[in-house]
Design an enzyme around this catalytic site. Structure first.
Site, PDB file in Angstrom:
ATOM      1  N   ASP A 163     -26.925   9.250 -14.808  1.00  0.00           N
ATOM      2  CA  ASP A 163     -25.536   9.584 -15.078  1.00  0.00           C
ATOM      3  C   ASP A 163     -25.338  11.069 -14.796  1.00  0.00           C
ATOM      4  O   ASP A 163     -26.302  11.839 -14.719  1.00  0.00           O
ATOM      5  CB  ASP A 163     -25.210   9.257 -16.543  1.00  0.00           C
ATOM      6  N   ASP A 188     -22.225  13.371 -16.115  1.00  0.00           N
ATOM      7  CA  ASP A 188     -21.727  14.119 -17.274  1.00  0.00           C
ATOM      8  C   ASP A 188     -22.571  13.806 -18.503  1.00  0.00           C
ATOM      9  O   ASP A 188     -22.756  12.649 -18.865  1.00  0.00           O
ATOM     10  CB  ASP A 188     -20.256  13.785 -17.535  1.00  0.00           C
TER      11      ASP A 188
END
Length: 259
Positions: free
Chosen positions: A13, A15
């Protein structure tokens, strides 16, 4: 428990794992550098559909993270791949930004508000009542309801913002129709991403900061999962879920030596 195979490819991922509110998380640069030097397939994933991969590549580059465009996979791309498989050359009414509209244009979709095949809801910072009203009427008229991701809130420097999932709930309430979510935790996003880099779930790992999207998506796609504590989730939070990550670490810096 069966012995796990060595990790040959990585999905992470963005953020909360690599960056946080516009700044790189310590260790992210070393992790990306090690990945690139290793030659192992990898993808940086995001449920945010606002930006194109080229936009994100430039954004990450300004923060010192050298991620090629082809190594970025967004919920907008996953949504476009799903629609291209389901109904090639279709039409859609879109609520969203350039990341989503560009992805749909690239697969040959026509964007229209006249009897579209689909209403596609993505992330935007300018949700309008007029656009939501039009979406409700089109769905009531027979358009199928697709949503890029189910995240109900998103981060900002001022605090949480209503996100795609929250707006989808409003439209569902008004139409009685639930959307199909293409992004995490739908394992479809992971599988299409793995296919894009020629990787296999049995020898892949997913790194994320959320149990309900990142870890769940990786788990359901058959991958090893690593939860980092630099985003939205605490160790205490993990106890609320009926599933567990393969391993929980403080940050991405703790995983550099695994590449």
């Amino acid at each position: 428990m069966a012995e796990r195979k060595p990790i040959e490819s990585w999905l992470t991922d963005m953020d909360g794992v690599l960056i946080h509110e516009g700044t790189p998380i310590p260790g992210a640069d070393a992790f990306i550098k090690r990945l690139r030097e290793s030659g192992k397939p990898f993808l940086v994933l995001t449920n945010n559909s606002i930006y194109t991969p080229r936009d994100l590549q430039a954004r990450l580059s300004r923060m010192g993270l050298d991620v090629p465009v082809d190594n970025i996979w967004t919920s907008a791309l996953a949504t476009a791949k799903f629609l291209d498989d389901q109904r090639p050359g279709g039409t859609a009414y879109v609520i969203g930004e350039a990341g989503l509209t560009t992805a749909l244009h690239d697969i040959g979709y026509v964007l229209t508000d006249h009897e579209p095949d689909y209403v596609v809801l993505g992330e935007t910072r300018t949700y309008s009542f007029e656009a939501m009203t039009k979406a409700v009427r089109l769905i009531n008229g027979g358009a199928r309801f697709i949503c890029t991701n189910p995240d109900e809130t998103g981060p900002s420097t001022e605090g949480p913002l209503p996100a795609t999932g929250a707006v989808a709930a409003l439209i569902t309430k008004a139409t009685g129709k639930k959307p199909y979510f293409a992004g995490k935790p739908n394992p479809l996003m992971m599988r299409t991403g793995l296919n894009a880099i020629g990787a296999h779930s049995e020898t892949s790992a997913m790194i994320g900061d959320r149990m309900d999207t990142d870890v769940l998506a990786g788990l359901e796609a058959g991958m090893q999962t690593f939860l980092v504590l630099t985003g939205l989730t605490t160790v205490e939070d993990t106890e609320q879920f009926p599933y567990r990550p393969t391993r929980t670490v403080d940050s991405i810096a703790d995983l550099v030596d695994l590449v």
